[in-house]
Write a protein that holds these residues in place. Sequence first.
Motif, short mmCIF file in Angstrom:
data_model
loop_
_atom_site.label_atom_id
_atom_site.label_comp_id
_atom_site.label_asym_id
_atom_site.label_seq_id
_atom_site.Cartn_x
_atom_site.Cartn_y
_atom_site.Cartn_z
N ILE A 37 0.82 -1.21 0.00
CA ILE A 37 0.00 0.00 0.00
C ILE A 37 0.86 1.27 0.00
O ILE A 37 0.57 2.21 -0.76
CB ILE A 37 -1.00 -0.01 1.17
CG1 ILE A 37 -2.09 -1.08 0.91
CG2 ILE A 37 -1.64 1.36 1.37
CD1 ILE A 37 -3.09 -1.22 2.04
N PRO A 38 1.93 1.36 0.79
CA PRO A 38 2.78 2.55 0.69
C PRO A 38 3.39 2.76 -0.70
O PRO A 38 3.56 3.90 -1.13
CB PRO A 38 3.87 2.30 1.74
CG PRO A 38 3.19 1.43 2.76
CD PRO A 38 2.32 0.53 1.96
N LEU A 39 3.71 1.69 -1.41
CA LEU A 39 4.17 1.84 -2.79
C LEU A 39 3.08 2.47 -3.65
O LEU A 39 3.33 3.41 -4.41
CB LEU A 39 4.57 0.48 -3.38
CG LEU A 39 5.85 -0.19 -2.87
CD1 LEU A 39 6.00 -1.56 -3.52
CD2 LEU A 39 7.07 0.67 -3.15
N ILE A 40 1.86 1.95 -3.53
CA ILE A 40 0.74 2.43 -4.33
C ILE A 40 0.46 3.90 -4.03
O ILE A 40 0.20 4.71 -4.94
CB ILE A 40 -0.51 1.58 -4.04
CG1 ILE A 40 -0.31 0.14 -4.54
CG2 ILE A 40 -1.76 2.20 -4.67
CD1 ILE A 40 -1.39 -0.82 -4.05
N GLU A 41 0.52 4.26 -2.76
CA GLU A 41 0.14 5.62 -2.36
C GLU A 41 1.20 6.67 -2.66
O GLU A 41 0.94 7.86 -2.50
CB GLU A 41 -0.26 5.62 -0.89
CG GLU A 41 -1.56 4.82 -0.66
CD GLU A 41 -2.01 4.78 0.79
OE1 GLU A 41 -1.21 5.11 1.68
OE2 GLU A 41 -3.19 4.42 1.02
N GLN A 42 2.38 6.25 -3.12
CA GLN A 42 3.38 7.21 -3.58
C GLN A 42 3.17 7.61 -5.04
O GLN A 42 3.82 8.55 -5.51
CB GLN A 42 4.79 6.60 -3.44
CG GLN A 42 5.26 6.40 -2.01
CD GLN A 42 6.64 5.76 -1.96
OE1 GLN A 42 7.60 6.26 -2.56
NE2 GLN A 42 6.74 4.64 -1.25
N LEU A 43 2.30 6.94 -5.75
CA LEU A 43 2.13 7.16 -7.18
C LEU A 43 1.28 8.39 -7.45
O LEU A 43 0.51 8.84 -6.61
CB LEU A 43 1.53 5.93 -7.83
CG LEU A 43 2.35 4.64 -7.62
CD1 LEU A 43 1.62 3.44 -8.19
CD2 LEU A 43 3.74 4.79 -8.23
N ASP A 44 1.39 8.93 -8.68
CA ASP A 44 0.68 10.17 -9.00
C ASP A 44 -0.79 9.94 -9.32
O ASP A 44 -1.54 10.90 -9.50
CB ASP A 44 1.38 10.91 -10.15
CG ASP A 44 1.45 10.10 -11.44
OD1 ASP A 44 0.87 8.99 -11.48
OD2 ASP A 44 2.09 10.56 -12.40
N GLU A 45 -1.22 8.69 -9.42
CA GLU A 45 -2.63 8.37 -9.64
C GLU A 45 -2.91 6.98 -9.11
O GLU A 45 -1.99 6.14 -9.04
CB GLU A 45 -2.99 8.44 -11.12
CG GLU A 45 -2.32 7.37 -11.97
CD GLU A 45 -2.73 7.44 -13.43
OE1 GLU A 45 -3.52 6.58 -13.85
OE2 GLU A 45 -2.26 8.37 -14.13
N PRO A 46 -4.14 6.70 -8.70
CA PRO A 46 -4.47 5.33 -8.30
C PRO A 46 -4.29 4.39 -9.49
O PRO A 46 -4.88 4.61 -10.55
CB PRO A 46 -5.94 5.42 -7.88
CG PRO A 46 -6.15 6.87 -7.54
CD PRO A 46 -5.28 7.62 -8.49
N PRO A 47 -3.46 3.36 -9.37
CA PRO A 47 -3.18 2.50 -10.51
C PRO A 47 -4.20 1.38 -10.66
O PRO A 47 -5.01 1.12 -9.76
CB PRO A 47 -1.82 1.91 -10.14
CG PRO A 47 -1.91 1.77 -8.64
CD PRO A 47 -2.68 2.99 -8.17
N VAL A 48 -4.17 0.73 -11.79
CA VAL A 48 -4.82 -0.57 -11.95
C VAL A 48 -3.85 -1.61 -11.39
O VAL A 48 -2.67 -1.62 -11.76
CB VAL A 48 -5.12 -0.87 -13.43
CG1 VAL A 48 -5.73 -2.27 -13.58
CG2 VAL A 48 -6.05 0.18 -14.00
N LEU A 49 -4.32 -2.46 -10.51
CA LEU A 49 -3.50 -3.53 -9.97
C LEU A 49 -3.76 -4.82 -10.75
O LEU A 49 -4.91 -5.19 -10.98
CB LEU A 49 -3.81 -3.78 -8.49
CG LEU A 49 -3.55 -2.64 -7.50
CD1 LEU A 49 -3.83 -3.12 -6.08
CD2 LEU A 49 -2.12 -2.13 -7.62
#
Length: 334
Positions: A113-125
């Motif tokens: 989750i911390p990896l995901i929340e560093q991104l500039d947009e919510p990604p498709v997983l």
Amino acid sequence: MLRSETAAHPERLAAAMAGLAAYQQAPRPAPPPPMPALAISGRATLRYYGGRGRLVVFVPSLINPPAILDLGGTSLVRWMARQGFRVALVDWGAPTTADRDVDMTAHIEALLIPLIEQLDEPPVLVGYCLGGTMALAAACATPVAGLAMLAAPWQFAGYGTNAAAMIDMWSAASPTCEALGVMPMEVLQAGFWRLDPARTVAKYETFGRLDPDSDAARSFVRLEDWANAGEPLPLATARDLFERFIATDLPGTGGWSIRGAAVAPDRLGCPAMEFVSATDRIVPAATAAGLSDRRDLALGHVGMIVGGRARSMVWEPLAHWIAGLPPGTRRTEE
């Protein structure tokens, strides 16, 4: 296992041993350098493969390296980066004895989750195997634009009678794992061999007859090197996998919580789909999450990703599904 499978056929034993020796002696090219880091959290790194458009994050299993999604000429992540998506791949890093208390939940709360929340947009997983299980749990706890599960278990009760053998394996190995603080990959690999011992022996018999300079031989070595590699599982993660997931079906019974809230397919707040194979021995179809958008196939667990029909049956439908998702939104700075 080799002796028992070939007891009545000494010529098969000799052929399999010759194939094994040829595999051990096969030349290996130097591994490619790691892709650049898009985000880092603890020992986990999000490796960036470039591209344009919507951000797609691939989540591999904790078992075996993430390289199955970037395997030579059959690289799913590199192909996806050419289809109009920005693509990244989770690299879980190398656990040590200091990680002995890092359980499955901590992998999601403190790493994924911390990896995901560093991104500039919510990604498709896009989660493969156990990575799909973890991606579903993460998608219930943080905003994402979509979720695709590839050969991923959720209802672990679906292992049925095979669960007993896996639990017995864990019972035999757990004292050693307790002493080491990790579960070595070799323990899991021995279990995989026993899922289909006849096939394990036969594939080395066949390899021994291949021209070592052929594409088929090089592909075999590349895939077997991946299958025989992998970092150890932290002790608490292994305990979760065998005692809480396989033995008691914690995810499938709704008992798993991430960030203090239960995670389950019906708690997803994003579009979701899954690819399920009727011929998968490692993740049987009965363990699937049961998403309403379910694509049933007849490909093996690894064949779903790198097999000869993977592109037409999985890669292309996956890209088409992602392309059809609603437009994403950028994160706002706090």
